[in-house]
Design an enzyme around this catalytic site. Structure first.
Site, short mmCIF file in Angstrom:
data_model
loop_
_atom_site.label_atom_id
_atom_site.label_comp_id
_atom_site.label_asym_id
_atom_site.label_seq_id
_atom_site.Cartn_x
_atom_site.Cartn_y
_atom_site.Cartn_z
N TYR A 124 0.81 -1.21 0.00
CA TYR A 124 0.00 0.00 0.00
C TYR A 124 0.85 1.27 0.00
O TYR A 124 0.32 2.38 0.06
CB TYR A 124 -0.94 0.00 1.20
CG TYR A 124 -2.13 -0.92 1.04
CD1 TYR A 124 -2.07 -2.04 0.24
CD2 TYR A 124 -3.33 -0.66 1.69
CE1 TYR A 124 -3.16 -2.89 0.10
CE2 TYR A 124 -4.43 -1.49 1.56
CZ TYR A 124 -4.33 -2.61 0.77
OH TYR A 124 -5.41 -3.44 0.62
N LYS A 171 3.81 -14.44 5.55
CA LYS A 171 4.14 -15.39 4.48
C LYS A 171 5.66 -15.52 4.39
O LYS A 171 6.25 -15.49 3.32
CB LYS A 171 3.54 -14.92 3.16
CG LYS A 171 3.52 -15.99 2.06
CD LYS A 171 2.59 -17.14 2.35
CE LYS A 171 2.54 -18.11 1.16
NZ LYS A 171 1.73 -19.31 1.46
N ASP A 204 -2.24 -18.00 4.67
CA ASP A 204 -3.26 -18.85 4.07
C ASP A 204 -3.81 -19.85 5.06
O ASP A 204 -5.02 -20.12 5.11
CB ASP A 204 -2.73 -19.54 2.80
CG ASP A 204 -1.33 -20.07 2.95
OD1 ASP A 204 -0.56 -19.54 3.75
OD2 ASP A 204 -0.97 -21.02 2.22
N ASP A 228 -5.76 -6.08 5.63
CA ASP A 228 -6.94 -5.61 4.91
C ASP A 228 -7.86 -6.78 4.57
O ASP A 228 -9.07 -6.74 4.78
CB ASP A 228 -6.50 -4.89 3.64
CG ASP A 228 -7.62 -4.10 2.98
OD1 ASP A 228 -8.73 -4.03 3.56
OD2 ASP A 228 -7.39 -3.55 1.90
#
Length: 349
Positions: A124, A171, A204, A228
């Site tokens: 972002y 991640k 995930d 988000d």
């Protein structure tokens, strides 16, 4: 002495839910004054800037703002107003408490998850360019400074609110440098909070865990993009974006906002649900030290939604925005007249 607050009604249904929220805050005795400002398309048309400097000056002067939804065009148009406010005011922490509410249709019981999202960098940051025609590069920025301060925010929040666990979501198995840095900062900060359980999950896997056993999770700490996505997922567990509050917090300033969209398809039809912005205003009241008013307003929401069963269409009822707001104001006035104790906010505060 009343507290001055910058008011950003937004567009679409924003002005309707903002007006409803201002009404119930006044009825609750919040003792607030307002400086209203337009942003987005309206400000662009009037001032040639979707986020005029006067808006930022107002927030810096008042130190707190209440904001309705603002339309962000997909694939074009001006940069998100939300992103600009967060970056220009250094509102580095996005706070999204998400819990099962009484009287609200939801898929899971016992959900009480707080999402803490880093708010200023990651993808972002908006650093992207065309490498060659047909190839675009977007830069993911992760810094030690931002990762450390958001981790400290999460642990300090957990300590103040009696939370038992903070889980970093990442991640780092794939993005070993960027997400690896975020995770390393989290682990270093965690050593200063030995009473709080600190662990981590790959993003995930975390999404899967949330839709299997959401009641197991406490405080989740995430980078900007993951936060988000996961914060909206958590909202879906408890009834949707129309019921959850949001806060953007920095060292100096705070902007409290509804996290749902501007819903232009129902704008002006008296159908919008103001609950998310009202609950965001409750977070604002706590931030301002107006705890009794926050509890009183939460108790009124419980009265209206659970006891009186006055609900807007998205919550399975038939109430208009006006009728829903009138019911909250009536509950507040009746409670004040009877000298009723605000209790614990009925689950809504």
């Amino acid at each position: 002495m009343k507290t001055m607050v910058t008011l950003i009604p937004g567009d679409g249904i924003g002005p309707e839910v903002a007006a409803a929220t201002v009404r119930v805050l006044e009825a609750a005795g919040a003792e607030l004054d307002w400086e209203p400002y337009a942003v987005g398309k309206e400000a662009l048309a009037q001032f040639g800037d979707p986020l005029p400097p006067a808006v930022l000056d107002s927030v810096r002067r008042n130190r707190v703002a209440l904001k309705g939804p603002v339309t962000t065009e997909v694939g074009g148009g001006f940069q998100s107003i939300n992103v600009q406010l967060r970056q220009k005011l250094d509102l580095y922490a996005n706070l999204r408490p998400t819990r099962s509410l009484p009287g609200i249709p939801h898929r899971f019981e016992g959900v009480d998850v707080v999402v803490v999202r880093e708010n200023t960098e990651d993808l972002y940051s908006g650093l992207e360019h065309v490498v060659v025609p047909g190839v675009v590069e977007s830069l993911k920025i992760i810094t030690e400074k931002a990762s450390t301060r958001i981790a400290r925010f999460a642990f300090e929040y957990a300590r103040r609110h009696g939370r038992q666990r903070v889980t970093a979501v990442h991640k780092a198995n794939i993005m070993k440098l960027s997400d690896g840095l975020f995770l390393d900062c989290f682990r270093r900060v965690a050593t200063g909070y030995p009473e709080i359980r600190a662990d981590d999950r790959i993003v995930d896997n975390m999404c899967m865990q949330l839709v299997i056993r959401p009641e197991e999770w406490d405080v989740l700490l995430l980078e900007n993009l993951y936060g988000d996505i996961v914060s909206d997922l958590c909202a879906g567990l408890v009834g949707g974006l129309g019921v959850v509050p949001g806060a953007n917090l920095g060292s100096e300033f705070a902007v409290f906002e509804a996290v749902h969209g501007s819903a232009p398809d129902i704008a002006g039809k008296d159908l919008a649900n103001p609950l998310a912005l009202i609950r965001s205003a409750i977070l604002m009241l706590y931030h301002l030290g107006k705890d009794e008013v926050a509890l009183r307003l939460g108790a009124a929401l419980h009265q209206v939604i659970v006891t009186d069963r006055v609900r807007t269409h998205d919550l399975g009822g038939d109430a208009t925005t006006t009728r829903f707001t009138d019911a909250i104001v009536a509950a507040l006035e009746a409670g004040t007249a009877a000298g009723a104790a605000p209790g614990d906010g009925g689950g809504f505060a």
